[in-house]
Scaffold this active site. Structure first.
Site, PDB file in Angstrom:
ATOM      1  N   SER A  60      -5.216  -6.196  -3.711  1.00  0.00           N
ATOM      2  CA  SER A  60      -6.105  -7.216  -3.152  1.00  0.00           C
ATOM      3  C   SER A  60      -7.344  -7.389  -4.015  1.00  0.00           C
ATOM      4  O   SER A  60      -7.733  -6.507  -4.783  1.00  0.00           O
ATOM      5  CB  SER A  60      -6.536  -6.831  -1.737  1.00  0.00           C
ATOM      6  OG  SER A  60      -5.417  -6.543  -0.946  1.00  0.00           O
TER       7      SER A  60
HETATM    8  N1  SAH Z   1      -3.659  -2.112   0.209  1.00  0.00           N
HETATM    9  C1  SAH Z   1      -2.992  -2.502  -1.016  1.00  0.00           C
HETATM   10  C2  SAH Z   1      -2.535  -3.945  -0.975  1.00  0.00           C
HETATM   11  C3  SAH Z   1      -1.080  -3.948  -0.921  1.00  0.00           C
HETATM   12  S1  SAH Z   1      -0.219  -5.462  -0.757  1.00  0.00           S
HETATM   13  C4  SAH Z   1      -3.854  -2.225  -2.245  1.00  0.00           C
HETATM   14  O1  SAH Z   1      -5.023  -1.859  -2.092  1.00  0.00           O
HETATM   15  O2  SAH Z   1      -3.328  -2.331  -3.351  1.00  0.00           O
HETATM   16  C5  SAH Z   1       0.648  -5.102   0.743  1.00  0.00           C
HETATM   17  C6  SAH Z   1       1.573  -3.925   0.716  1.00  0.00           C
HETATM   18  O3  SAH Z   1       2.172  -3.821   2.007  1.00  0.00           O
HETATM   19  C7  SAH Z   1       2.719  -4.047  -0.284  1.00  0.00           C
HETATM   20  O4  SAH Z   1       2.707  -2.941  -1.136  1.00  0.00           O
HETATM   21  C8  SAH Z   1       3.958  -4.054   0.601  1.00  0.00           C
HETATM   22  O5  SAH Z   1       5.079  -3.409   0.019  1.00  0.00           O
HETATM   23  C9  SAH Z   1       3.471  -3.317   1.830  1.00  0.00           C
HETATM   24  N2  SAH Z   1       4.270  -3.563   3.037  1.00  0.00           N
HETATM   25  C10 SAH Z   1       4.809  -4.736   3.469  1.00  0.00           C
HETATM   26  N3  SAH Z   1       5.472  -4.555   4.621  1.00  0.00           N
HETATM   27  C11 SAH Z   1       5.379  -3.232   4.939  1.00  0.00           C
HETATM   28  C12 SAH Z   1       5.873  -2.419   5.999  1.00  0.00           C
HETATM   29  N4  SAH Z   1       6.619  -2.906   6.992  1.00  0.00           N
HETATM   30  N5  SAH Z   1       5.567  -1.109   5.993  1.00  0.00           N
HETATM   31  C13 SAH Z   1       4.816  -0.562   4.990  1.00  0.00           C
HETATM   32  N6  SAH Z   1       4.330  -1.282   3.958  1.00  0.00           N
HETATM   33  C14 SAH Z   1       4.598  -2.596   3.924  1.00  0.00           C
END
Ligand code: SAH
Length: 227
Positions: A60
């Site tokens: 993000s």
């Molecule tokens: N917080 C992260 C942003 C990640 S983007 C950072 O600081 O980099 C969102 C993330 O959520 C992705 O890696 C995706 O794989 C994960 N995600 C999506 N659906 C999910 C689920 N059901 N359970 C766990 N993770 C999930």
């Protein structure tokens, strides 16, 4: 070696954008975002933009990470659940603000890379889990704070049930990017005695929360890969 002034410049920019919590600004300053992005994007690590990471996901934008961290009103006593570890950057920021971060990711390669970063930075108060975050982390519930970092059409009741009375949950709510008339907003839910109290915050763009975990095939040499 010359000192990297980019974290300070980033914090000044964040302050200009209205992030005022000194604990959040300090955590942002002390967390090297360049360690959380892939090599081709290292030069852009301190720009205020989201960047691609493995498995088609994104790290993000720093402003959104700071904004969500501030809105979460975290103290050093709190146990915080994060759903969507991704690069681990948001978890690393939260680890400097609270007692313990519990972070769940469905893509194993992302989780392993994030775990390596937590270790390298000696962030011993981040624990991780590979799995479907839509189920929360019942064995560790209830949590003081919950943060979702992928967009959901609505807040799953199973997750809200894992928030303590008096607790706060922040999540992007809306449709996935690319869908017709897509719009997303950050939502802040406070768990009060008279039930959950909702606030709609700013418009955002997040990748979707996807149920379940990707299938993994076990190769003959024992290595795992995603299909
Ligand atoms: N917080 C992260 C942003 C990640 S983007 C950072 O600081 O980099 C969102 C993330 O959520 C992705 O890696 C995706 O794989 C994960 N995600 C999506 N659906 C999910 C689920 N059901 N359970 C766990 N993770 C999930």
């Amino acid at each position: 070696m010359t000192e990297d002034h980019r974290p300070i410049a980033l914090v000044m920019a964040l302050r200009g954008q209205g992030i005022l919590d000194p604990r959040v600004l300090s955590a942002m300053e002390r967390t090297p975002r360049d360690l959380f992005v892939d090599a081709p994007f290292e030069a852009a690590a301190y720009e205020n933009s989201a960047l691609p990471i493995a498995c088609g996901q994104t790290i993000s934008q720093p402003y959104i990470v700071a904004y969500m961290s501030e809105a979460l009103e975290v103290t050093e006593k709190h146990r915080v659940l994060e759903i969507g570890t991704g690069s681990g950057y948001q978890a690393a920021i939260l680890s400097k603000l609270c007692r313990m971060v519990y972070s769940i990711e469905r893509h194993r390669p992302l989780l392993q890379a994030a775990e390596g970063r937590f270790k390298a930075l000696k962030l011993h108060n981040v624990v991780t889990r590979h799995g479907d975050g839509l189920k929360g982390w019942p064995e560790q519930a209830p949590f003081d704070r919950i943060i979702l970092t992928a967009v959901v059409p609505e807040i799953p009741a199973e997750i809200l049930a894992q928030l303590k009375p008096g607790g706060i949950l922040i999540a992007p709510v809306g449709q996935a990017p690319g869908s017709e008339r897509f719009s997303q907003h950050l939502v802040k839910i406070m768990q009060t005695e008279s039930g959950p109290k909702w606030d709609t915050l700013i418009p955002v763009v997040f990748v979707p929360m996807v149920p379940g975990v990707p299938k993994e095939v076990r190769k003959s040499d024992g290595e795992e890969s995603k299909i």
